[in-house]
Design a protein around this motif. Structure first.
Motif, PDB file in Angstrom:
ATOM      1  N   SER A 142       0.836  -1.208   0.000  1.00  0.00           N
ATOM      2  CA  SER A 142       0.000   0.000   0.000  1.00  0.00           C
ATOM      3  C   SER A 142       0.871   1.258   0.000  1.00  0.00           C
ATOM      4  O   SER A 142       0.450   2.302  -0.503  1.00  0.00           O
ATOM      5  CB  SER A 142      -0.959  -0.013   1.190  1.00  0.00           C
ATOM      6  OG  SER A 142      -0.251  -0.244   2.388  1.00  0.00           O
ATOM      7  N   ASP A 143       2.102   1.174   0.530  1.00  0.00           N
ATOM      8  CA  ASP A 143       2.999   2.352   0.525  1.00  0.00           C
ATOM      9  C   ASP A 143       3.226   2.843  -0.900  1.00  0.00           C
ATOM     10  O   ASP A 143       3.120   4.034  -1.185  1.00  0.00           O
ATOM     11  CB  ASP A 143       4.380   1.994   1.121  1.00  0.00           C
ATOM     12  CG  ASP A 143       4.336   1.857   2.630  1.00  0.00           C
ATOM     13  OD1 ASP A 143       3.244   1.953   3.196  1.00  0.00           O
ATOM     14  OD2 ASP A 143       5.413   1.645   3.223  1.00  0.00           O
ATOM     15  N   GLU A 144       3.583   1.913  -1.789  1.00  0.00           N
ATOM     16  CA  GLU A 144       3.866   2.308  -3.173  1.00  0.00           C
ATOM     17  C   GLU A 144       2.570   2.675  -3.902  1.00  0.00           C
ATOM     18  O   GLU A 144       2.543   3.611  -4.693  1.00  0.00           O
ATOM     19  CB  GLU A 144       4.572   1.185  -3.947  1.00  0.00           C
ATOM     20  CG  GLU A 144       6.005   0.917  -3.499  1.00  0.00           C
ATOM     21  CD  GLU A 144       6.074   0.145  -2.199  1.00  0.00           C
ATOM     22  OE1 GLU A 144       5.118  -0.604  -1.882  1.00  0.00           O
ATOM     23  OE2 GLU A 144       7.085   0.306  -1.471  1.00  0.00           O
ATOM     24  N   ALA A 145       1.501   1.899  -3.622  1.00  0.00           N
ATOM     25  CA  ALA A 145       0.234   2.149  -4.321  1.00  0.00           C
ATOM     26  C   ALA A 145      -0.246   3.582  -4.083  1.00  0.00           C
ATOM     27  O   ALA A 145      -0.788   4.221  -4.981  1.00  0.00           O
ATOM     28  CB  ALA A 145      -0.816   1.146  -3.844  1.00  0.00           C
ATOM     29  N   LEU A 146       0.004   4.088  -2.872  1.00  0.00           N
ATOM     30  CA  LEU A 146      -0.455   5.452  -2.556  1.00  0.00           C
ATOM     31  C   LEU A 146       0.243   6.504  -3.404  1.00  0.00           C
ATOM     32  O   LEU A 146      -0.242   7.620  -3.535  1.00  0.00           O
ATOM     33  CB  LEU A 146      -0.199   5.756  -1.075  1.00  0.00           C
ATOM     34  CG  LEU A 146      -1.196   5.147  -0.103  1.00  0.00           C
ATOM     35  CD1 LEU A 146      -0.690   5.225   1.321  1.00  0.00           C
ATOM     36  CD2 LEU A 146      -2.540   5.851  -0.217  1.00  0.00           C
ATOM     37  N   HIS A 147       1.399   6.147  -3.954  1.00  0.00           N
ATOM     38  CA  HIS A 147       2.154   7.123  -4.740  1.00  0.00           C
ATOM     39  C   HIS A 147       2.127   6.844  -6.232  1.00  0.00           C
ATOM     40  O   HIS A 147       2.921   7.416  -6.980  1.00  0.00           O
ATOM     41  CB  HIS A 147       3.600   7.192  -4.217  1.00  0.00           C
ATOM     42  CG  HIS A 147       3.659   7.826  -2.861  1.00  0.00           C
ATOM     43  ND1 HIS A 147       3.808   7.097  -1.709  1.00  0.00           N
ATOM     44  CD2 HIS A 147       3.505   9.109  -2.483  1.00  0.00           C
ATOM     45  CE1 HIS A 147       3.762   7.923  -0.673  1.00  0.00           C
ATOM     46  NE2 HIS A 147       3.586   9.142  -1.120  1.00  0.00           N
ATOM     47  N   MET A 148       1.205   5.979  -6.677  1.00  0.00           N
ATOM     48  CA  MET A 148       1.123   5.716  -8.118  1.00  0.00           C
ATOM     49  C   MET A 148       0.868   7.030  -8.845  1.00  0.00           C
ATOM     50  O   MET A 148       0.028   7.823  -8.425  1.00  0.00           O
ATOM     51  CB  MET A 148      -0.051   4.767  -8.414  1.00  0.00           C
ATOM     52  CG  MET A 148       0.209   3.341  -8.055  1.00  0.00           C
ATOM     53  SD  MET A 148      -1.093   2.257  -8.697  1.00  0.00           S
ATOM     54  CE  MET A 148      -2.483   2.641  -7.642  1.00  0.00           C
ATOM     55  N   GLU A 149       1.606   7.231  -9.944  1.00  0.00           N
ATOM     56  CA  GLU A 149       1.368   8.468 -10.706  1.00  0.00           C
ATOM     57  C   GLU A 149       0.211   8.297 -11.674  1.00  0.00           C
ATOM     58  O   GLU A 149      -0.454   9.252 -12.047  1.00  0.00           O
ATOM     59  CB  GLU A 149       2.645   8.866 -11.457  1.00  0.00           C
ATOM     60  CG  GLU A 149       3.675   9.424 -10.497  1.00  0.00           C
ATOM     61  CD  GLU A 149       5.011   9.674 -11.123  1.00  0.00           C
ATOM     62  OE1 GLU A 149       5.116   9.612 -12.367  1.00  0.00           O
ATOM     63  OE2 GLU A 149       5.956   9.922 -10.351  1.00  0.00           O
ATOM     64  N   GLU A 150       0.044   7.058 -12.118  1.00  0.00           N
ATOM     65  CA  GLU A 150      -1.080   6.757 -13.022  1.00  0.00           C
ATOM     66  C   GLU A 150      -1.784   5.517 -12.519  1.00  0.00           C
ATOM     67  O   GLU A 150      -1.157   4.654 -11.900  1.00  0.00           O
ATOM     68  CB  GLU A 150      -0.543   6.392 -14.416  1.00  0.00           C
ATOM     69  CG  GLU A 150      -0.031   7.540 -15.193  1.00  0.00           C
ATOM     70  CD  GLU A 150       0.656   7.047 -16.456  1.00  0.00           C
ATOM     71  OE1 GLU A 150       0.415   5.891 -16.865  1.00  0.00           O
ATOM     72  OE2 GLU A 150       1.440   7.827 -16.997  1.00  0.00           O
ATOM     73  N   LEU A 151      -3.039   5.403 -12.851  1.00  0.00           N
ATOM     74  CA  LEU A 151      -3.758   4.186 -12.469  1.00  0.00           C
ATOM     75  C   LEU A 151      -3.481   3.098 -13.494  1.00  0.00           C
ATOM     76  O   LEU A 151      -3.432   3.375 -14.697  1.00  0.00           O
ATOM     77  CB  LEU A 151      -5.257   4.465 -12.443  1.00  0.00           C
ATOM     78  CG  LEU A 151      -5.772   5.266 -11.261  1.00  0.00           C
ATOM     79  CD1 LEU A 151      -7.235   5.644 -11.494  1.00  0.00           C
ATOM     80  CD2 LEU A 151      -5.638   4.466  -9.971  1.00  0.00           C
ATOM     81  N   PRO A 152      -3.304   1.857 -13.037  1.00  0.00           N
ATOM     82  CA  PRO A 152      -3.174   0.767 -14.005  1.00  0.00           C
ATOM     83  C   PRO A 152      -4.543   0.453 -14.600  1.00  0.00           C
ATOM     84  O   PRO A 152      -5.565   0.837 -14.034  1.00  0.00           O
ATOM     85  CB  PRO A 152      -2.679  -0.393 -13.143  1.00  0.00           C
ATOM     86  CG  PRO A 152      -3.236  -0.101 -11.782  1.00  0.00           C
ATOM     87  CD  PRO A 152      -3.300   1.385 -11.653  1.00  0.00           C
ATOM     88  N   GLU A 153      -4.540  -0.256 -15.720  1.00  0.00           N
ATOM     89  CA  GLU A 153      -5.845  -0.677 -16.265  1.00  0.00           C
ATOM     90  C   GLU A 153      -6.406  -1.838 -15.461  1.00  0.00           C
ATOM     91  O   GLU A 153      -7.606  -2.018 -15.348  1.00  0.00           O
ATOM     92  CB  GLU A 153      -5.691  -1.086 -17.728  1.00  0.00           C
ATOM     93  CG  GLU A 153      -5.756   0.131 -18.614  1.00  0.00           C
ATOM     94  CD  GLU A 153      -5.647  -0.182 -20.075  1.00  0.00           C
ATOM     95  OE1 GLU A 153      -5.874  -1.350 -20.458  1.00  0.00           O
ATOM     96  OE2 GLU A 153      -5.316   0.745 -20.813  1.00  0.00           O
ATOM     97  N   SER A 154      -5.469  -2.652 -14.916  1.00  0.00           N
ATOM     98  CA  SER A 154      -5.918  -3.826 -14.157  1.00  0.00           C
ATOM     99  C   SER A 154      -4.950  -4.088 -13.017  1.00  0.00           C
ATOM    100  O   SER A 154      -3.778  -3.697 -13.079  1.00  0.00           O
ATOM    101  CB  SER A 154      -5.989  -5.047 -15.083  1.00  0.00           C
ATOM    102  OG  SER A 154      -4.726  -5.230 -15.688  1.00  0.00           O
TER     103      SER A 154
END
Ligand code: NAD
Length: 473
Positions: free
Chosen positions: A171-183
């Motif tokens: 969740s640490d990295e997910a919070l800093h995603m610059e773009e959303l993945p498609e899946s």
């Protein structure tokens, strides 16, 4: 030069900084040692940023559904950069607030990594804190009368599914995603897994959840977990339970592919990214515990009910002692620990009075025993259940999924547990928390007048339903 304190708190998260404020109000000369930012996981990598993202996801979903409220809009588009900026500005505002509170409380903040030393020239007992300063200056030595270890926890990974911050995230990295993945494939259908599944599905991401146990949210009441399964499926989330992920099968190439054993068959799952949410490990390493008599079992520090370790002047609270890894539990434990240090007589925390909340859509909130746990404890239970479908305000809101479930002891009428799934239930659970603290019976909850029209009427009705006396159902 060594500095003397009444209390040094190791870790400035929600547990540590709240304890420091209470200590300062009690007149203790207090310092906090924090290696990253004040506010810790909850403020920077947990509760607050994830709830900010969830709120954007909710607005996006509701805008798409605006037509049902008589509002016609063009198809809304998502600007995820702005979503992230909004999240960060909320975090920054609260961060400044915590820094201000430290100044107001005259709490010294040391920015660096603190370690507990054993008996030394500074003190005949373990507990001196050596701080390796982030600014590269010479180590600071802090000599406290008491220490509070509040170093928190870190996301667990699974062997073979190590976090690479790219394809495989915590969740640490997910919070800093610059773009959303498609899946995305989410491994673990607990609190973090379901909050992210709900959020990402609302943002339009194709989500698969692989949960090892037969139910998602396995610690919740079974009715809640079943309802959430239904709600997640309704959002289009692919939930796979009793799924044994086979980490060795992971392949990373323009996304990830992983296999899992499901109902005796090997099934392949493919997505752009993976989130691993299988729990959190306590931060017990490198903080000098080996220099003390502090006992660590199963990776967590052992304490008594006032959070004293085997070294009676060293206390520990929050995720580092395991149990309910919740921000509000950590701060409550911190207050109890500090009151105890100050020779006051705090009430030990009763886990059955602790509300817990999941901020998915719909939300989940509960306090006390599940029906299964109550039966296992030998209670003869009676249960009242009331659906939001029959609550006027829920219809007004356009959010009628879910229910309130109240469990009571048939013999004594004692309130055993309250479980809710539905709109805004995380803001409604405190009524049930108060009822637990005051030892109220369902009858007394129902006696308290619930204004009309409110969502909280569902609590009053569920309380009456315990004895079959509900009005609107
Ligand atoms: P969790 O314990 O809530 O859930 C982990 C899930 O992963 C469980 O359902 C477990 O059965 C499953 N699991 C374990 N190993 C697996 C495997 N190999 N394959 C598939 N599934 C597997 O942990 P979490 O969701 O990571 O959250 C961590 C902590 O943070 C929890 O204590 C949680 O309460 C806390 N938290 C609280 C909130 C909140 O209060 N809203 C939000 C986020 C996190």
């Amino acid at each position: 030069m060594a500095q003397e304190y009444d209390l040094v708190v190791l870790g400035g998260g929600t547990g540590g900084y709240v304890a420091a404020i209470r200590a300062s109000k009690l007149g203790l000369k207090t310092a906090i040692v924090e290696k990253r930012e004040l506010g810790g996981t909850c403020l920077h990598r947990g509760c607050i940023p994830s709830k900010a993202l969830l709120r954007s996801a909710e607005v996006f979903r509701q805008t798409k559904e605006a037509d049902q409220y008589g509002i016609t809009t063009d198809t809304p588009t998502l600007n995820f950069t702005k979503v992230q900026e909004r999240k960060q500005s909320i975090v920054d505002t609260l961060h400044k607030g915590v820094q201000g509170l430290m100044k107001k409380g005259k709490i010294d903040v040391y920015e660096g990594f603190g370690r507990i030393l054993g008996p030394s020239i500074f003190s005949p007992t373990a507990g001196t804190i050596s701080v390796e300063m982030n600014n590269g200056e010479e180590n600071e030595m802090l000599i406290p009368k008491n220490v509070l270890v509040a170093t928190g926890s870190n996301p667990k990974s699974l062997p073979g599914l190590e976090i690479d911050g790219d394809f495989v995230m915590s969740s640490d990295e997910a919070l800093h995603m610059e773009e959303l993945p498609e899946s995305i494939v989410i491994v673990g259908g607990g609190v973090i897994g379901i909050e992210w599944a709900s959020m990402l599905a609302d943002f339009g991401v194709e989500v698969t959840v692989l949960e090892y146990l037969p139910h998602i949210l396995p610690t919740e009441d079974e009715d809640i977990s079943k309802e959430m399964l239904k709600q997640m499926k309704k959002k289009g989330v692919n939930i796979v339970t009793s799924a044994k992920v086979l980490p060795d099968t992971i392949e990373k190439d323009h996304g990830i592919t992983i296999q899992a054993e499901v109902a005796g068959e090997t099934v392949s799952y493919k997505a752009e990214r993976m989130l691993v949410s299988v729990g959190r490990s306590a931060n017990v390493k490198n903080i000098g515990l080996e220099n003390t008599d502090i006992q660590v079992d199963d990776g967590v520090i052992q304490t008594n009910e006032y959070y004293q370790t085997k070294e009676s002047h060293i206390y520990a609270i929050g995720d580092v002692i395991g149990g309910m890894q919740l921000a509000h539990v950590a701060s409550h434990e911190g207050i109890i620990a500090v009151e105890h240090m100050a020779n006051n007589e705090p009430h030990p925390l009763d886990p059955e009075q602790v509300p817990s909340c999941i901020y998915s859509n719909p939300e989940v909130a509960s306090v006390g025993l599940t029906e299964k746990a109550a039966k296992e404890k030998g209670y003869d239970v009676k249960v009242g259940k009331f659906p939001f479908q029959a609550v006027g305000k829920a219809l007004v809101h356009g959010e009628t999924d879910g229910f309130v479930k109240i469990i009571a002891d048939k013999e004594t009428d004692d309130l055993l547990g309250v479980h809710m799934v539905g709109p805004h239930v995380t803001d409604m659970i405190s009524e049930a928390g108060l009822a637990k603290v005051l030892d109220a019976t369902p009858w007394e909850i129902a006696e308290s007048i619930h204004p009309h029209p409110t969502l909280a009427e569902a609590i009053g009705e569920a309380a009456m339903a315990v004895d079959g006396n509900q009005i609107h159902g």
